[in-house]
Every structure is written in C-alpha cells, then in structure tokens.
Design an enzyme around this catalytic site. Structure first.
Site, short mmCIF file in Angstrom:
data_model
loop_
_atom_site.label_atom_id
_atom_site.label_comp_id
_atom_site.label_asym_id
_atom_site.label_seq_id
_atom_site.Cartn_x
_atom_site.Cartn_y
_atom_site.Cartn_z
N LYS A 53 0.84 -1.20 0.00
CA LYS A 53 0.00 0.00 0.00
C LYS A 53 0.88 1.25 0.00
CE LYS A 53 -3.72 -2.50 2.30
NZ LYS A 53 -4.35 -2.88 3.58
N GLN A 97 -4.14 -1.27 10.12
CA GLN A 97 -4.00 -2.60 9.52
C GLN A 97 -4.48 -3.67 10.50
OE1 GLN A 97 -3.04 -3.30 6.28
NE2 GLN A 97 -3.56 -5.42 6.76
N ASP A 120 -10.65 3.30 4.84
CA ASP A 120 -11.01 1.88 4.67
C ASP A 120 -12.52 1.66 4.68
OD1 ASP A 120 -9.07 0.02 4.10
OD2 ASP A 120 -8.28 -0.02 6.15
#
Ligand code: NDP
Length: 288
Positions: A53, A97, A120
């Site tokens: 990412k 994460q 997200d």
C-alpha cells in the site's frame, strides 16, 4: 473457458488516472493527499500488505505516514495514536491494519477514526451511509470487486448474485453494492443449509470466506461471473483462492485469478478513497 479478469491490468490503469488526479490536487492545494498507516507488531502478511500500500502511495504521489507500533501497545496508547492522526492536517485517510493483537479491541479503535478520514470505510457511520445510499467511504475490497465486474462488462442489473461470506469488511458491503447496482442478492455464510445449491443459481458469484478452494468447480453456473476474494496460503507457500480455479474456469464466463485478481484492486481503491477524502476535506475548508 472463462475470460480471466486481470485485476493487475485494471489496477495499473486506475493508478495511472489516479496519479494524474493527485497531480491536479497538488497543483490546486499546494500539498499532497496523505495516508496515515498504523501497523501493530510484525505479522509478516500484514507487513507485506502495508508495504504494498505504501509503495503504491509513493508511485501515485500520495504521501504515506508510517507508524510502526509495538506488539504490546495498550488500547489507550492506540487511541492516542489515532487521535494524533485525526488532528493532523497532512493526513486525509487513516489505515489501521488488521488483524490486531489479542489485547486490543479493534471495534472501538475503528470507531475512533474520524468518519471523514476513514479511508477503509469500516466506521459504523460510513457503513450506515452505504446502507442508506448516501455518499461515503466504501470498503476497498468490495469497491474493487464491483469495479472488476463492471470493467469486464458483466450486467449486474437484474442478475442473480450470490455472496459467500458476511463479514463487515467484505461480504456485507459487497452485497450492499450489488444491491445498489440492481442485482438480486443472496448472502451465504457458515449456517447456510445447502451452499452448493445457492452457488449453482448464481449468475454473479462472490467468494469471500477464507477457505482454500471450498467452492467446487462443478457448483459454478455455466457462464457465471466469479470473483474470488479469498487469499489462502497453503503449507507449500502457494496462494489459492476460495474457488477451485481450474474446474470453475472451465464453466464460468468470467473469473478472477488468485493472486492477481481482487488483491491489486484493494490497494488502488484505498488510494482512490484517500484522494477523495482529501478532496472532501479541502472543499470543506474552502466553504468554511
Ligand atoms: P471473515 O473470516 O471475517 O469472514 C468469513 C465469512 O465466511 C464469514 O461470514 C463466515 O460465516 C463465512 N464462512 C466460513 N465458513 C463457511 C462455510 N463453510 N460456508 C459458507 N460460509 C462460510 O473473513 P473476511 O471477510 O475478512 O475475508 C474473507 C477472505 O477474503 C479471506 O480469505 C481474506 O484473506 C480475504 N480477503 C482478501 C482481500 C483482498 O484484497 N483480496 C481483502 C480482505 C480479505 P459466519 O459469518 O457464519 O461465520
């Protein structure tokens, strides 16, 4: 034989146009969109995802701010890290994460991220907005799945779609997006009585379970579009999806490979979300 949906090629195409949009954003505002990344501990799979990412950010001109946190960090310290990123004007999107170590409770941490920086799309406010059809951050993997279907020319309106998996981050938002496209959606899960029978009806099938090749090739409806979200590492180190690929490809009309299907799309959708978050925040500033 199915047409293979090349997620890498589509992601490359999207990265190219994203790079141009980022350039325009920088020209207009004088600064880059920024993604704050929180990685707890050293889980190798998570480290690889985060590195991918961050590299993709670099390539497209988005700044990433990496925060490597100790495996034994407390809930309160995590909250403080999130609060700092929430307040940081250089950060327009925040990535926490997952999975987190056992001492941390993920749900309140995800809720602590400001909804307007929730790149997200996991915050309950954004999940609610998605379910009532308001503009919002949508989770990246589901966005990638729908993009691949539309890019391949698959008709979603009126299609019988079956989603296997009902997690908040993959299965449920995919079902919402399919519904918004006009598909008739069935959501299957571990309590579904006859999974094979449900899958056999699917003109569009999304597999998001996390069990290697559990969806047998002979369950696939001839001509179906099959999106395999699963990433399963076998003992020999190889990676397979949730669908028995070769046998399914012999029956399907379209199918994503694993790897090289949904995975690259998840990354590019995170970057698109970060840019869109940055644009919304800047517009809000201009109006204020
Ligand atoms: P979860 O473990 O949160 O959810 C799995 C879902 O599968 C649950 O809803 C569960 O049902 C269902 N399930 C489990 N066993 C069965 C069964 N025998 N029959 C039918 N349904 C079953 O996983 P995620 O949604 O987070 O991820 C799913 C997969 O997608 C994983 O392999 C993950 O690695 C991958 N993934 C890939 C990404 C990418 O970028 N390609 C991004 C995110 C995830 P129940 O709710 O009843 O327990």
């Amino acid at each position: 034989m199915a047409q293979i949906i090349d997620g890498k090629a589509r992601a490359k195409e999207l990265r190219k146009s994203l790079k141009e949009r980022v350039r325009v954003f920088k020209e207009r505002t004088g600064h880059a969109p920024g993604l704050g990344v929180l990685l707890v501990g050293e889980d190798p799979a998570s480290a690889v995802y985060v590195r991918n990412k961050e590299r993709a950010c670099e390539k497209t001109g988005i700044r990433s701010f990496h925060h490597q946190l100790a495996i034994d960090i407390s809930q309160q310290q995590m909250e403080e890290c999130i609060d700092k990123l929430n307040a940081d004007p250089q950060v327009h999107g925040i990535l926490l994460q997952l999975p987190l170590p056992a001492q941390l409770d993920a749900a309140p941490l995800l809720e602590r991220i400001l909804p307007e920086k929730d790149a997200d799309g996991f915050h309950p406010v954004n999940a609610g907005r998605l379910s009532v059809g308001q503009p919002t951050f949508v989770p990246c993997t589901p966005l990638g799945c729908i993009d691949l279907l539309l890019w391949s020319g698959v008709t979603l309106e009126g299609a019988d779609a079956v989603v296997v998996g009902r997690s908040n981050i993959v299965g449920k938002p995919i079902a919402q997006l399919l519904l918004a496209e006009g598909a008739t959606v069935t959501i299957c899960h571990s309590k579904t009585r006859d999974l094979a029978e449900q899958v056999r009806r699917a003109e569009v099938l999304i597999a998001a379970v996390g069990r290697p090749e559990m969806i047998r090739g002979d369950w696939i409806r001839p001509g179906a579009a099959v999106i395999d979200v699963g990433i399963n590492r076998l003992d020999d180190g190889s990676i397979v999806g949730d669908v028995e690929f070769e046998a399914a490809a012999a029956r399907a009309g379209y199918i994503t490979p694993v790897p090289g299907g949904v995975g690259p799309m998840t990354v590019v959708k995170l970057l698109e979300n970060t840019l869109e978050g940055a644009i919304r925040i800047e517009e809000h500033k201009l109006q204020a």
